[in-house]
Design an enzyme around this catalytic site. Sequence first.
Site, PDB file in Angstrom:
ATOM      1  N   ASP A 113      -3.448  -1.710  -8.480  1.00  0.00           N
ATOM      2  CA  ASP A 113      -4.561  -0.937  -7.919  1.00  0.00           C
ATOM      3  C   ASP A 113      -5.207  -1.563  -6.690  1.00  0.00           C
ATOM      4  O   ASP A 113      -6.095  -0.956  -6.090  1.00  0.00           O
ATOM      5  CB  ASP A 113      -5.619  -0.699  -8.998  1.00  0.00           C
ATOM      6  N   ASP A 144       1.075   7.193 -10.067  1.00  0.00           N
ATOM      7  CA  ASP A 144      -0.119   6.863  -9.274  1.00  0.00           C
ATOM      8  C   ASP A 144       0.175   5.786  -8.221  1.00  0.00           C
ATOM      9  O   ASP A 144      -0.455   5.707  -7.175  1.00  0.00           O
ATOM     10  CB  ASP A 144      -1.254   6.332 -10.160  1.00  0.00           C
TER      11      ASP A 144
END
Length: 410
Positions: free
Chosen positions: A127, A187
Amino acid sequence: MFGIHIQCSTMKIYFIPLFLITFLWLTSCVSVPRKQLSRMIPPSIHTAVEQAYAMAESLRTDTTRLPRSIDNRGNLMTSDSRWWCSGFFPGSLWYLYELTGQDSLRVLAESFTRRVEREKFTTNNHDVGFMIYCSFGNGYRLTRNATYPEVMLTAARSLSTRYNPKIGLIRSWDSHKQRWQYPVIVDNMMNLELLMWATRYSRDSSFYKIAVSHADKTAENHYRPDNSCYHVVSYDPKTGKPEKKETGQGYADESSWARGQAWGLYGYTMMFRETGLERYLNQAKAIADFLIHHPNLPEDKIPYWDFDAPDISDAKRDASAAAIMASALIELSGFVDKKLRNEYLSVAEQQLITLSSPAYRAEIGTNANFLLKHSVGNMPSKSEVDVPLTYADYYYLEALARYKRFVLEQ
Ligand code: GLY
């Protein structure tokens, strides 16, 4: 003067040529939502600015905190910079600065961007791309702040440590070790934008190679024949091949989790923009086709949290998926022929009109100072269900900024 004069036996008929009628009909169809949305954008930006100032004020004293969502009582839930969403509020402030030119928003954006800087060293999850690119990346795009590239390059190197050349992919999570040996989530396509920026800035092709390999393997192993995708594909590090195709946040392994589909659409559109490789454009178009024509996409174009949710007409909507999809479709509309461009833009326009309406856009002073209502974070874990989410606001503002730039100002 535009008519064709036809002599009939009993009367003279002035025909307006068919093409003119068609033209007028088409332009009126195209322009009604465009006009409607143009009218909605200024009050949306005004509301967003007021909410952002109030949010920033509520977090002024504790400089370690960033907005995340709301709790069961409707109170603001914050996180420290470690949470994957930490870059979105700084990014939203940058978009608001871009949309308004207000210098006080730039100052706030700089200050909240600093709160995320330490994440440039994050190597224990993927992330770091979201955290650093949405904050520092937008700041650099708008201000060319000379101190930002070092942060972004460090973050790109941190992300690259998670790449395994034998598998050809960046590992998303280190958690869930019992269940998945080498989990990669769709993602993760979003984090490639940081690597593409690093390629351009540093001219170091190793970032490019990682990003392209990751995008290619994701296309190969995440996507199904109907162009929907799995959420999680786990790989066997010994063979480099997929071992499991499952879900973490969707309804079922074989279902189409809405935000995952939107991440893929955005990711391949971005990869086409950055590389010019036709296969990414084709992938993005195929995903768009799956989403736009899905029988379970509602009229207002805000997806249910999963396209295969069991109680579909009562299922919760996910405003975040709609905002990501709208932003991606606006960009993708710039890469395709006129027919597809109109198709993509009309879906994105409907999404932004719905999100800008009172059903989704909060009144000033409500919604714990977030902008949009009704997103779903993680339904299977019963976490963040039907709540505001900081990334829904971010991608909505990005979509408005793109719409102004690519459509209204063209
Ligand atoms: N990347 C996590 C999510 O979309 O919820």
